[in-house]
Design a protein around this motif. Structure first.
Motif, PDB file in Angstrom:
ATOM      1  N   UNK A 341       0.860  -1.182   0.000  1.00 39.60           N
ATOM      2  CA  UNK A 341       0.000   0.000   0.000  1.00 39.60           C
ATOM      3  C   UNK A 341       0.897   1.233   0.000  1.00 39.60           C
ATOM      4  N   UNK A 342       0.547   2.262  -0.768  1.00 35.71           N
ATOM      5  CA  UNK A 342       1.443   3.422  -0.894  1.00 35.71           C
ATOM      6  C   UNK A 342       1.653   4.175   0.402  1.00 35.71           C
ATOM      7  N   UNK A 343       0.690   4.052   1.312  1.00 34.38           N
ATOM      8  CA  UNK A 343       0.840   4.697   2.623  1.00 34.38           C
ATOM      9  C   UNK A 343      -0.042   3.955   3.622  1.00 34.38           C
ATOM     10  N   UNK A 344       0.233   4.169   4.883  1.00 35.97           N
ATOM     11  CA  UNK A 344      -0.578   3.547   5.929  1.00 35.97           C
ATOM     12  C   UNK A 344      -1.977   4.154   5.921  1.00 35.97           C
ATOM     13  N   UNK A 369     -11.866 -12.061  -2.456  1.00 36.89           N
ATOM     14  CA  UNK A 369     -11.963 -12.466  -1.050  1.00 36.89           C
ATOM     15  C   UNK A 369     -10.797 -11.857  -0.281  1.00 36.89           C
ATOM     16  N   UNK A 370     -11.030 -10.926   0.645  1.00 41.34           N
ATOM     17  CA  UNK A 370      -9.933 -10.387   1.447  1.00 41.34           C
ATOM     18  C   UNK A 370      -9.377 -11.456   2.394  1.00 41.34           C
ATOM     19  N   UNK A 371      -8.067 -11.457   2.592  1.00 40.96           N
ATOM     20  CA  UNK A 371      -7.435 -12.479   3.445  1.00 40.96           C
ATOM     21  C   UNK A 371      -6.578 -11.882   4.559  1.00 40.96           C
ATOM     22  N   UNK A 372      -5.657 -10.975   4.207  1.00 41.15           N
ATOM     23  CA  UNK A 372      -4.787 -10.330   5.199  1.00 41.15           C
ATOM     24  C   UNK A 372      -5.186  -8.866   5.287  1.00 41.15           C
ATOM     25  N   UNK A 373      -5.825  -8.472   6.376  1.00 39.69           N
ATOM     26  CA  UNK A 373      -6.488  -7.164   6.392  1.00 39.69           C
ATOM     27  C   UNK A 373      -6.104  -6.294   7.581  1.00 39.69           C
ATOM     28  N   UNK A 374      -5.133  -6.716   8.385  1.00 40.51           N
ATOM     29  CA  UNK A 374      -4.827  -5.978   9.611  1.00 40.51           C
ATOM     30  C   UNK A 374      -3.500  -5.231   9.558  1.00 40.51           C
ATOM     31  N   UNK A 375      -2.816  -5.254   8.408  1.00 45.98           N
ATOM     32  CA  UNK A 375      -1.486  -4.630   8.329  1.00 45.98           C
ATOM     33  C   UNK A 375      -1.498  -3.314   7.555  1.00 45.98           C
ATOM     34  N   UNK A 376      -2.667  -2.769   7.293  1.00 48.47           N
ATOM     35  CA  UNK A 376      -2.739  -1.564   6.449  1.00 48.47           C
ATOM     36  C   UNK A 376      -2.217  -0.323   7.157  1.00 48.47           C
ATOM     37  N   UNK A 378       0.476  -0.404   9.304  1.00 47.84           N
ATOM     38  CA  UNK A 378       1.856  -0.618   9.740  1.00 47.84           C
ATOM     39  C   UNK A 378       2.795   0.371   9.057  1.00 47.84           C
ATOM     40  N   UNK A 379       4.047   0.449   9.537  1.00 44.04           N
ATOM     41  CA  UNK A 379       5.032   1.340   8.924  1.00 44.04           C
ATOM     42  C   UNK A 379       5.285   0.964   7.468  1.00 44.04           C
ATOM     43  N   UNK A 380       5.269  -0.333   7.178  1.00 45.31           N
ATOM     44  CA  UNK A 380       5.332  -0.818   5.798  1.00 45.31           C
ATOM     45  C   UNK A 380       3.986  -1.496   5.537  1.00 45.31           C
ATOM     46  N   UNK A 381       2.998  -0.740   5.089  1.00 48.74           N
ATOM     47  CA  UNK A 381       1.630  -1.279   5.005  1.00 48.74           C
ATOM     48  C   UNK A 381       1.436  -2.194   3.796  1.00 48.74           C
ATOM     49  N   UNK A 382       0.596  -3.198   3.995  1.00 46.49           N
ATOM     50  CA  UNK A 382       0.274  -4.121   2.912  1.00 46.49           C
ATOM     51  C   UNK A 382      -1.071  -4.761   3.212  1.00 46.49           C
ATOM     52  N   UNK A 383      -1.592  -5.495   2.232  1.00 39.62           N
ATOM     53  CA  UNK A 383      -2.863  -6.201   2.391  1.00 39.62           C
ATOM     54  C   UNK A 383      -2.841  -7.440   1.516  1.00 39.62           C
ATOM     55  N   UNK A 384      -3.698  -8.402   1.849  1.00 36.23           N
ATOM     56  CA  UNK A 384      -3.766  -9.644   1.094  1.00 36.23           C
ATOM     57  C   UNK A 384      -5.184  -9.973   0.675  1.00 36.23           C
TER      58      UNK A 384
END
Length: 415
Positions: A341-344, A369-376, A378-384
């Motif tokens: 993700x470009x930013x948190x 289907x969303x799978x990993x949704x709690x790291x948006x 974070x300092x290095x944000x991502x999603x699954x």
């Protein structure tokens, strides 16, 4: 915290989950979004503390143990599933079902660690490869300390040999593995500095022995493959094959279903995976496992590691099994665990954007289907997430479309 984010994948350990216990919280609206496509009639999500360990926390709570017994004893109740088989999961099984649980964990003749060891995996691969010309076993050297490994690698560089894979004996998700090219190690001092840097960057490299393995130049197509199986009292059961998507040595996601692997490749991967599973079973292992492969440029398959637990591709396999059962036809599923993700952003903002993406893809006949949704945040944000459709071209095109849509959201934020 990273492990806590990935714990959310426990929802996908099974095609038909029952009660799921997680060491993290997320908004229950995510579950509604997941159930829009997935037939999960029995699922319930429960939050629990993560220390000293989820399994021990659950085993120590009489109410949780009673609830698990009720769920397992119900018609079609199934069995207790965990990411991997550990002493903690065995204690939980004993608390819930007693020590004679027929669906219980592995018999540890050699200890759980030996089933995950890359050094032990190389021994097993070498034995299983006999009489299988389609299998390539890279040469592996073992060094008891970093200084000895540095000297050996520097000697290889001076001799003009090719690149190697430097590995710790244990590691998950590609951590503890590094491609080392000769121009990186012109001298022993240079190699020693590289090893110190790796130890600083990745604590797994602080563990000896160090393994130096011949590098296999990957094929341009279908180069990272996996076989998943499960060992029960009845033997080795196939759970699926998949094409893995990697960034360097790090796992990003997988594609499974019709056409994910050409049929001759799928047969070879399955045949060798079953042979490895039979060896693990003879050594006392029970439970889920996978065998990962690199497809060499000459077409042969080089097995690289055994994971004696569930791994990322099992998520795609469980979703494919669920959607296939509900639709009555085979389904192609592609997962992406680490979309940058470009930013948190807050979780509710990610949910809104994923809802928009899901609506667009639904019009194209693709399940989102969303799978990993709690790291948006974070300092290095991502999603699954996972994509499901009727064919490989459809889901690959959908993946490109998701990337474009998420990039578009970022541009809107900057405007």
């Amino acid at each position: 915290m990273e492990g806590h984010h990935y714990a959310g994948l426990a929802l996908f350990y099974s095609a038909d989950p029952g009660p799921v216990f997680l060491p993290l919280r997320f908004d229950r609206s995510w579950l509604d979004m997941q159930r829009r496509y997935l037939h999960w009639p029995r699922i319930s999500v429960h939050w629990t503390a993560g220390e000293p360990g989820v399994s021990d926390v659950l085993a120590a709570d009489p109410a949780t143990v009673a609830a698990l017994r009720t769920a397992l004893d119900a018609p079609g109740g199934g069995r207790l599933l965990a990411w991997g088989e550990t002493a903690g999961t065995e204690r939980l099984r004993a608390a819930v079902s007693g020590p004679a649980d027929p669906g219980g964990g592995p018999v540890r003749r050699h200890g759980q660690a030996s089933f995950e060891s890359k050094r032990e995996a190389h021994r097993r691969f070498s034995e299983c490869a006999r009489g299988r010309p389609e299998i390539l076993i890279p040469r592996q050297e073992v060094y008891g300390d970093a200084e000895t490994a540095a000297a050996a690698l520097a000697a290889r560089a001076e001799a003009g040999t090719g690149p190697v894979m430097l590995k710790s004996d244990f590691g998950v998700g590609g951590f503890g593995t590094r491609l080392v090219r000769p121009d990186e190690i012109p001298t022993q001092d240079g190699m020693w500095a590289l090893l110190r840097a790796l130890t600083d960057d990745d604590a797994i490299f602080g563990v000896v022995p160090l393994l130096v393995e011949e590098y296999v130049e990957p094929h341009p197509l279908h180069c990272q493959l996996t076989y998943d199986g499960e060992i029960t009292g009845d033997g080795v059961a196939d759970r699926g094959t998949a094409l893995m998507h990697m960034t360097g040595t790090h796992y990003r996601g997988a594609t499974t279903g019709p056409g994910a692997l050409p049929e001759p490749l799928r047969r070879s991967v399955t045949d060798f995976g079953r042979a490895v599973g039979a060896m693990l079973a003879a050594e006392g292992y029970r439970g889920w496992f996978d065998v990962d492969f690199v497809r060499a440029r000459d077409g042969r398959l080089a097995p690289t590691e055994i994971n004696a637990r569930r791994t990322g591709p099992c998520v795609a396999m469980a979703i494919a099994a669920n959607l296939g059962a509900s639709s009555g036809r085979p389904v192609v599923v592609r997962t992406e665990d680490t979309l940058p993700l470009p930013r948190a952003i807050p979780e509710e903002c990610l949910h809104a954007r994923f809802e928009t993406v899901a609506g667009v893809l639904a019009g194209r006949g693709i399940a989102f289907v969303p799978t990993l949704v709690t790291a948006s945040s974070e300092k290095v944000p991502y999603a699954g997430f996972a994509l499901a459709g009727a064919s490989i071209p459809e889901v690959d095109a959908a993946m490109r479309h998701v990337v474009r849509l998420m990039s578009g959201f970022a541009e809107e934020d900057e405007a």
